[in-house]
Motif scaffolding. Structure first.
Motif, PDB file in Angstrom:
ATOM      1  N   ALA A 180      85.818  88.919  29.321  1.00 48.59           N
ATOM      2  CA  ALA A 180      85.817  87.714  30.152  1.00 48.59           C
ATOM      3  C   ALA A 180      87.176  87.545  30.810  1.00 48.59           C
ATOM      4  CB  ALA A 180      85.465  86.480  29.326  1.00 48.59           C
ATOM      5  N   VAL A 181      87.182  86.859  31.949  1.00 48.50           N
ATOM      6  CA  VAL A 181      88.410  86.576  32.683  1.00 48.50           C
ATOM      7  C   VAL A 181      88.888  85.182  32.312  1.00 48.50           C
ATOM      8  CG1 VAL A 181      89.434  86.209  34.957  1.00 48.50           C
ATOM      9  CG2 VAL A 181      87.854  88.114  34.594  1.00 48.50           C
ATOM     10  N   LEU A 182      90.110  85.106  31.769  1.00 50.44           N
ATOM     11  CA  LEU A 182      90.720  83.839  31.387  1.00 50.44           C
ATOM     12  C   LEU A 182      91.596  83.328  32.521  1.00 50.44           C
ATOM     13  CD1 LEU A 182      91.687  81.652  29.308  1.00 50.44           C
ATOM     14  CD2 LEU A 182      93.454  83.301  28.615  1.00 50.44           C
ATOM     15  N   LEU A 183      91.328  82.107  33.001  1.00 51.86           N
ATOM     16  CA  LEU A 183      92.187  81.463  33.981  1.00 51.86           C
ATOM     17  C   LEU A 183      93.378  80.891  33.229  1.00 51.86           C
ATOM     18  CD1 LEU A 183      89.293  81.591  35.350  1.00 51.86           C
ATOM     19  CD2 LEU A 183      90.113  79.731  36.793  1.00 51.86           C
ATOM     20  N   LEU A 184      94.493  81.607  33.271  1.00 50.94           N
ATOM     21  CA  LEU A 184      95.663  81.310  32.449  1.00 50.94           C
ATOM     22  C   LEU A 184      96.681  80.515  33.255  1.00 50.94           C
ATOM     23  CD1 LEU A 184      97.188  81.882  29.732  1.00 50.94           C
ATOM     24  CD2 LEU A 184      98.172  83.878  30.885  1.00 50.94           C
ATOM     25  N   SER A 185      96.931  79.278  32.832  1.00 55.92           N
ATOM     26  CA  SER A 185      97.991  78.483  33.442  1.00 55.92           C
ATOM     27  C   SER A 185      99.210  78.565  32.538  1.00 55.92           C
ATOM     28  CB  SER A 185      97.537  77.032  33.589  1.00 55.92           C
ATOM     29  OG  SER A 185      97.488  76.387  32.324  1.00 55.92           O
ATOM     30  N   GLY A 186     100.226  77.789  32.841  1.00 49.20           N
ATOM     31  CA  GLY A 186     101.400  77.760  31.983  1.00 49.20           C
ATOM     32  C   GLY A 186     101.348  76.653  30.952  1.00 49.20           C
ATOM     33  N   PHE A 188      99.414  74.210  27.731  1.00 47.63           N
ATOM     34  CA  PHE A 188      99.049  74.443  26.336  1.00 47.63           C
ATOM     35  C   PHE A 188      97.603  74.916  26.180  1.00 47.63           C
ATOM     36  CE2 PHE A 188     102.444  71.219  26.059  1.00 47.63           C
ATOM     37  CZ  PHE A 188     103.309  71.856  25.192  1.00 47.63           C
ATOM     38  N   ASP A 189      96.727  74.457  27.069  1.00 47.87           N
ATOM     39  CA  ASP A 189      95.289  74.581  26.810  1.00 47.87           C
ATOM     40  C   ASP A 189      94.741  75.989  27.007  1.00 47.87           C
ATOM     41  OD1 ASP A 189      95.513  71.885  26.417  1.00 47.87           O
ATOM     42  OD2 ASP A 189      94.586  71.306  28.313  1.00 47.87           O
ATOM     43  N   SER A 190      95.001  76.596  28.153  1.00 49.18           N
ATOM     44  CA  SER A 190      94.338  77.868  28.459  1.00 49.18           C
ATOM     45  C   SER A 190      94.711  78.999  27.498  1.00 49.18           C
ATOM     46  CB  SER A 190      94.592  78.276  29.916  1.00 49.18           C
ATOM     47  OG  SER A 190      95.971  78.401  30.188  1.00 49.18           O
ATOM     48  N   GLN A 282      81.786  89.650  31.853  1.00 46.61           N
ATOM     49  CA  GLN A 282      80.520  88.928  31.749  1.00 46.61           C
ATOM     50  C   GLN A 282      80.669  87.414  31.836  1.00 46.61           C
ATOM     51  OE1 GLN A 282      81.202  91.346  28.984  1.00 46.61           O
ATOM     52  NE2 GLN A 282      80.474  92.800  30.509  1.00 46.61           N
ATOM     53  N   ALA A 283      81.913  86.899  31.852  1.00 45.41           N
ATOM     54  CA  ALA A 283      82.099  85.447  31.859  1.00 45.41           C
ATOM     55  C   ALA A 283      83.507  85.104  32.313  1.00 45.41           C
ATOM     56  CB  ALA A 283      81.838  84.865  30.462  1.00 45.41           C
ATOM     57  N   LEU A 284      83.717  83.812  32.588  1.00 47.52           N
ATOM     58  CA  LEU A 284      85.034  83.249  32.860  1.00 47.52           C
ATOM     59  C   LEU A 284      85.384  82.298  31.718  1.00 47.52           C
ATOM     60  CD1 LEU A 284      84.582  82.303  36.644  1.00 47.52           C
ATOM     61  CD2 LEU A 284      85.267  84.507  35.679  1.00 47.52           C
ATOM     62  N   ILE A 285      86.677  82.102  31.473  1.00 47.94           N
ATOM     63  CA  ILE A 285      87.145  81.198  30.417  1.00 47.94           C
ATOM     64  C   ILE A 285      88.160  80.236  31.017  1.00 47.94           C
ATOM     65  CG2 ILE A 285      88.259  80.996  28.165  1.00 47.94           C
ATOM     66  CD1 ILE A 285      87.625  83.997  27.734  1.00 47.94           C
ATOM     67  N   THR A 286      88.029  78.948  30.718  1.00 44.24           N
ATOM     68  CA  THR A 286      89.024  77.959  31.125  1.00 44.24           C
ATOM     69  C   THR A 286      89.430  77.120  29.921  1.00 44.24           C
ATOM     70  OG1 THR A 286      87.576  76.091  31.678  1.00 44.24           O
ATOM     71  CG2 THR A 286      87.830  77.812  33.356  1.00 44.24           C
ATOM     72  N   GLY A 287      90.530  76.391  30.076  1.00 50.36           N
ATOM     73  CA  GLY A 287      91.030  75.543  28.998  1.00 50.36           C
ATOM     74  C   GLY A 287      90.624  74.097  29.130  1.00 50.36           C
ATOM     75  N   ASP A 288      89.535  73.820  29.839  1.00 53.55           N
ATOM     76  CA  ASP A 288      89.091  72.440  30.045  1.00 53.55           C
ATOM     77  C   ASP A 288      88.668  71.783  28.736  1.00 53.55           C
ATOM     78  OD1 ASP A 288      89.368  72.528  32.866  1.00 53.55           O
ATOM     79  OD2 ASP A 288      87.463  73.604  33.014  1.00 53.55           O
ATOM     80  N   SER A 289      89.020  70.516  28.586  1.00 47.83           N
ATOM     81  CA  SER A 289      88.551  69.681  27.485  1.00 47.83           C
ATOM     82  C   SER A 289      87.925  68.441  28.096  1.00 47.83           C
ATOM     83  CB  SER A 289      89.718  69.292  26.576  1.00 47.83           C
ATOM     84  OG  SER A 289      89.300  68.406  25.569  1.00 47.83           O
ATOM     85  N   VAL A 290      86.703  68.155  27.762  1.00 47.87           N
ATOM     86  CA  VAL A 290      85.942  67.096  28.436  1.00 47.87           C
ATOM     87  C   VAL A 290      86.688  65.765  28.373  1.00 47.87           C
ATOM     88  CG1 VAL A 290      83.813  65.751  28.414  1.00 47.87           C
ATOM     89  CG2 VAL A 290      83.727  68.215  28.035  1.00 47.87           C
ATOM     90  N   GLY A 291      86.937  65.215  29.567  1.00 45.50           N
ATOM     91  CA  GLY A 291      87.539  63.899  29.668  1.00 45.50           C
ATOM     92  C   GLY A 291      89.044  63.858  29.509  1.00 45.50           C
ATOM     93  N   GLN A 292      89.700  64.997  29.331  1.00 44.46           N
ATOM     94  CA  GLN A 292      91.148  64.987  29.085  1.00 44.46           C
ATOM     95  C   GLN A 292      91.913  64.508  30.309  1.00 44.46           C
ATOM     96  OE1 GLN A 292      94.290  68.449  28.496  1.00 44.46           O
ATOM     97  NE2 GLN A 292      92.981  68.307  26.707  1.00 44.46           N
ATOM     98  N   VAL A 293      91.511  64.970  31.496  1.00 47.16           N
ATOM     99  CA  VAL A 293      92.094  64.515  32.760  1.00 47.16           C
ATOM    100  C   VAL A 293      90.955  64.288  33.748  1.00 47.16           C
ATOM    101  CG1 VAL A 293      94.315  65.665  32.424  1.00 47.16           C
ATOM    102  CG2 VAL A 293      92.442  66.899  33.522  1.00 47.16           C
ATOM    103  N   LEU A 313      83.028  79.660  30.121  1.00 45.40           N
ATOM    104  CA  LEU A 313      83.162  79.327  28.705  1.00 45.40           C
ATOM    105  C   LEU A 313      84.338  78.386  28.518  1.00 45.40           C
ATOM    106  CD1 LEU A 313      82.702  82.936  27.240  1.00 45.40           C
ATOM    107  CD2 LEU A 313      80.943  81.231  27.761  1.00 45.40           C
ATOM    108  N   ARG A 314      84.103  77.290  27.784  1.00 44.49           N
ATOM    109  CA  ARG A 314      85.144  76.278  27.562  1.00 44.49           C
ATOM    110  C   ARG A 314      85.243  75.985  26.066  1.00 44.49           C
ATOM    111  NH1 ARG A 314      82.739  74.378  32.547  1.00 44.49           N
ATOM    112  NH2 ARG A 314      84.339  74.282  34.186  1.00 44.49           N
TER     113      ARG A 314
END
Length: 388
Positions: A180-186, A188-190, A282-293, A313-314
């Motif tokens: 999977a491809v991880l959308l990596l930011s700088g 804490f979450d991703s 086969q998928a993408l990955i993000t560090g989203d957390s529901v309602g965090q922002v 995938l979250r």
């Protein structure tokens, strides 16, 4: 002959059915890769791996290296002897206890024999060895529950003696669960999201969106260091540094301020789609957390997800920020993420972003951005590739 060794135990893999051997082989190759350069050989025997070390190799250092690999439950640095005579075993156990525990303490002996033809059964082995140690080390005391020292002796074709267990991360070996491809930011979450998916056997390909001159080289270095930290668990990570400036400026000029974050996240998913296709993921990955922002409300996530050609995938979706930060500290990404160098996600952030965007409206507006597809393609095609 007495040598150093590491006993490697795995957990969840043992529950696998017909594909158990596939997982074992992937884990075996991961161990060999981690120990490359050491005088070591690895073999599988009765649901465990045994790492046989050369005489100059440090068993504790080797075990520490192996203990970080996904799929491993624990590692035990051992003394290995090919002489299974009980008198010889007692002598080695005594030397081990005197060397490792000179101040004594409470102890328990756990002995077992894989070879049932051995003249002493497990109970007798434990009792006789314990009595011998008590006679020869005055400061030892027996405690059956929660002892300070748990001495284990396993008699197989050779005998293994150990008293230290290094806990592994468990999970499944990297690559056994697809890619999977991880959308990596700088932030804490991703990185934590990437760790959690990698622990389930998913091989990571990371993409970091870089917006010079608005984001600095130090921000890029932070993303590289985060990917390197993840690679310590996975045995290797491919990182794409995707140039995002032109795409970000284009959307900033044409989007209503309250909707800009949604369009930027959709653009990232679109570029990640192309990298996923290139990598056969086969998928993408993000560090989203529901309602965090604001951009992570259910409405916003729905509006963003339609830009993805792959499942998104979250793994952090139900975690609060404190849980995420605690896990970041545990896996070693916290201090890297805490460096004060902003990534592109902090640019052009609206003061009052829309929290309930409608997918149909977003898609209709986006269809009018004539250069969007070309800019997305350029972002993916011109990405710098780093294998870490």
């Amino acid at each position: 002959m007495t040598t150093s060794a590491v006993l490697v135990k795995y957990g969840e893999i043992a529950l696998r059915g017909g594909n158990r051997r596939i997982h074992e082989n992937i884990l075996l190759e991961g161990i060999k890769k981690r120990l490359a350069g050491l005088d070591a050989s690895v073999r599988k025997d009765q649901g465990r791996f045994f790492v046989e070390l050369g005489k100059d190799a440090d068993a504790r250092a080797a075990a520490s290296e192996i203990a970080g690999i996904f799929g491993i439950a624990s590692c035990c640095p051992c003394i290995k002897t090919e002489n299974n005579d009980f008198e010889h075993i007692k002598k080695l156990a005594l030397e081990h206890m005197r060397e490792r525990y000179p101040r004594g303490g409470t102890f328990k002996v756990e002995a077992s024999r894989a070879d049932k033809s051995y003249p002493l059964n497990s109970q007798r082995l434990s009792a006789d060895l314990g009595a011998f140690l008590l006679e020869n080390i005055p400061d030892l005391k027996v405690r059956m529950k929660n002892p300070d020292i748990r001495l284990t002796v396993e008699i197989r074709s050779s005998t293994y003696i150990y008293s230290e267990t290094m806990k592994g991360p468990g999970g499944l070996p990297s690559g056994s669960g697809g890619k999977a491809v991880l959308l990596l930011s700088g932030g804490f979450d991703s990185p934590v999201a990437g760790y959690m998916m990698a622990r389930r056997g998913v091989k990571l390909v990371c993409v970091y969106f870089h917006s010079p001159p608005y984001t600095s080289e130090r921000a890029k270095e932070k993303a590289v260091d985060l990917a390197k930290r993840l690679s310590a668990y996975t045995g290797g990570v491919r990182l794409y540094i995707a140039p995002f400036t032109d795409l970000q400026l284009y959307l900033n000029e044409r989007s209503p301020e309250v909707k800009l974050t949604i369009f930027l996240k959709r653009a990232m998913l679109k570029a990640a789609n192309q990298l996923a296709a290139r990598e056969k993921a086969q998928a993408l990955i993000t560090g989203d957390s529901v309602g965090q922002v604001a951009s992570q409300t259910m409405h916003a996530l729905t509006a963003v997800d339609s830009a993805a050609d792959y499942p998104v995938l979250r793994p952090l979706c139900a975690m609060d920020k404190l849980d995420i930060i605690n896990l970041a500290e545990k896996i070693g990404t916290h201090d890297i993420s805490a460096r004060p160098f902003a990534d592109c996600c902090t640019l052009f952030v609206p003061k009052h972003p829309e929290t309930k965007p409608k997918r149909s409206i977003i898609e209709n507006m986006e269809s009018r951005f004539e250069k969007l597809d070309a800019l997305v393609a350029a972002c993916a095609d011109n990405a710098e590739v780093m294998d870490l």
